[in-house]
Design an enzyme around this catalytic site. Structure first.
Site, mmCIF file in Angstrom:
data_model
loop_
_atom_site.group_PDB
_atom_site.id
_atom_site.type_symbol
_atom_site.label_atom_id
_atom_site.label_comp_id
_atom_site.label_asym_id
_atom_site.label_seq_id
_atom_site.Cartn_x
_atom_site.Cartn_y
_atom_site.Cartn_z
ATOM 1 N N LYS A 171 0.990 4.063 -2.956
ATOM 2 C CA LYS A 171 0.584 5.435 -2.684
ATOM 3 C C LYS A 171 1.725 6.420 -2.915
ATOM 4 O O LYS A 171 1.488 7.567 -3.325
ATOM 5 C CB LYS A 171 0.044 5.550 -1.257
ATOM 6 C CG LYS A 171 -1.306 4.865 -1.043
ATOM 7 C CD LYS A 171 -2.378 5.415 -1.966
ATOM 8 C CE LYS A 171 -3.774 4.948 -1.596
ATOM 9 N NZ LYS A 171 -4.801 5.457 -2.525
ATOM 10 N N TYR B 289 0.824 -1.209 0.000
ATOM 11 C CA TYR B 289 0.000 0.000 0.000
ATOM 12 C C TYR B 289 0.861 1.264 0.000
ATOM 13 O O TYR B 289 0.618 2.202 -0.775
ATOM 14 C CB TYR B 289 -0.910 -0.038 1.227
ATOM 15 C CG TYR B 289 -1.842 1.134 1.394
ATOM 16 C CD1 TYR B 289 -2.984 1.240 0.617
ATOM 17 C CD2 TYR B 289 -1.592 2.107 2.354
ATOM 18 C CE1 TYR B 289 -3.863 2.307 0.786
ATOM 19 C CE2 TYR B 289 -2.461 3.174 2.541
ATOM 20 C CZ TYR B 289 -3.596 3.268 1.753
ATOM 21 O OH TYR B 289 -4.450 4.326 1.922
#
Length: 303
Positions: A159, A155
């Site tokens: 991001k 993640y």
């Protein structure tokens, strides 16, 4: 803020932050394409928007592949005649520490967040350039991408990559009048409820209807999903025509501009650096004030 007449696609907008973005854009006058993998969730979001007087249609698709991106843009053009705004919010979580994370855990998250952002933005950019009237692309990042976060290799990497793409695309699309920005949101969601310092406070506010306390809204910059949605509306509007290539944080009462990575300390050695020289000078030189890493742990006020 008026975005009347603009057409927006919001990925992952059946629930949570994405739905708040879609509802806010519709309330400000935009025609919205709501997207999620769950048809019932999409139908519910579209119904809520239309019942409130907004204009919305649904598009059921799992963001990641080019086919899904093309479906979203085609839906906007077929139903509303054009595409002016793209908000790439779709995402999933597969949290594991590094030594337990599988290939599938990594690939699934990167496909939706990073590849899905790329494919949707590429398709939208093609359409916006063909229209010749500019556009707005808003990419959703995360504090994890800015600072790293325990158990979120996949993640955080995705991001962080999203912010890098925003900076790159801001350059590439500037001549076409298309702005590209990354938003770093913090809000009370099902995910933030799992944080021990936040969960009980959020649940109590939801139970009583009372506002979140100041230490959450100001010190931690955490509020409702509606608090975040206002930034999306601004970035979709003509008022933001000169804002591009930025990473902007919002949550609760806090609005922030994230800095771009830059050299913090520099030193020179004639003829270059040997490993021994680096070791001798590191702690008193370039490495004297190392950067922090990880999202700071929240601090609730003492009772």
């Amino acid at each position: 803020m008026d975005v009347n007449g603009k057409v927006a696609v919001v990925t992952g907008s059946g629930r949570g932050l994405g739905r708040a973005y879609a509802e806010a854009l519709a309330a400000a006058g935009a025609c919205v394409v709501v997207n999620d993998v769950d048809a019932e969730v999409v139908d519910a979001a579209v119904a809520a928007i239309t019942e409130a007087g907004g204009k919305a249609v649904g598009a059921v698709a799992a963001v990641g592949d080019s086919e899904a991106a093309e479906l979203l843009t085609e839906t906007a053009v077929r139903e509303f005649g054009r595409l002016d705004v793209l908000v790439t919010n779709a995402g999933i979580l597969r949290d594991r520490v590094l030594w337990k994370m599988t290939d599938d855990d990594f690939d699934a998250v990167v496909k939706v967040h990073l590849r899905g952002t790329f494919t949707c933005a590429r398709t939208a950019a093609v359409r916006m350039r063909e229209q010749g009237e500019g556009g707005r692309i808003v990419l959703i990042s995360s504090p994890a991408g800015q600072r790293g976060n325990f158990g979120q290799t996949n993640y955080a990497a995705a991001k962080a990559g999203i912010v890098a793409m925003a900076r790159t695309w801001a350059m590439e699309l500037s001549r076409a009048g298309i702005t590209v920005n990354a938003v770093v949101p913090v809000a009370a969601t099902e995910m933030t409820k799992t944080i021990p310092a936040f969960g009980p406070v959020i649940e109590e506010a939801e139970r009583t209807g009372a506002p979140l306390p100041d230490w959450l809204r100001k010190d931690e910059g955490l509020g409702t999903v509606e608090d975040v949605a206002s930034l999306i509306t601004f970035l979709a509007s003509d008022s933001s025509k000169d804002v591009t290539g930025q990473a902007i944080g919002i949550g609760g009462d806090r609005l922030a501009l994230w800095s771009h990575p830059a050299e913090k300390a520099v030193a020179f050695a004639d003829g270059g650096w040997s490993a021994d020289t680096i070791a001798e000078q590191w702690h008193e030189g370039v490495g004297a004030e190392p950067e922090t890493y990880g999202i700071p742990a929240p601090k609730a006020p003492e009772a």
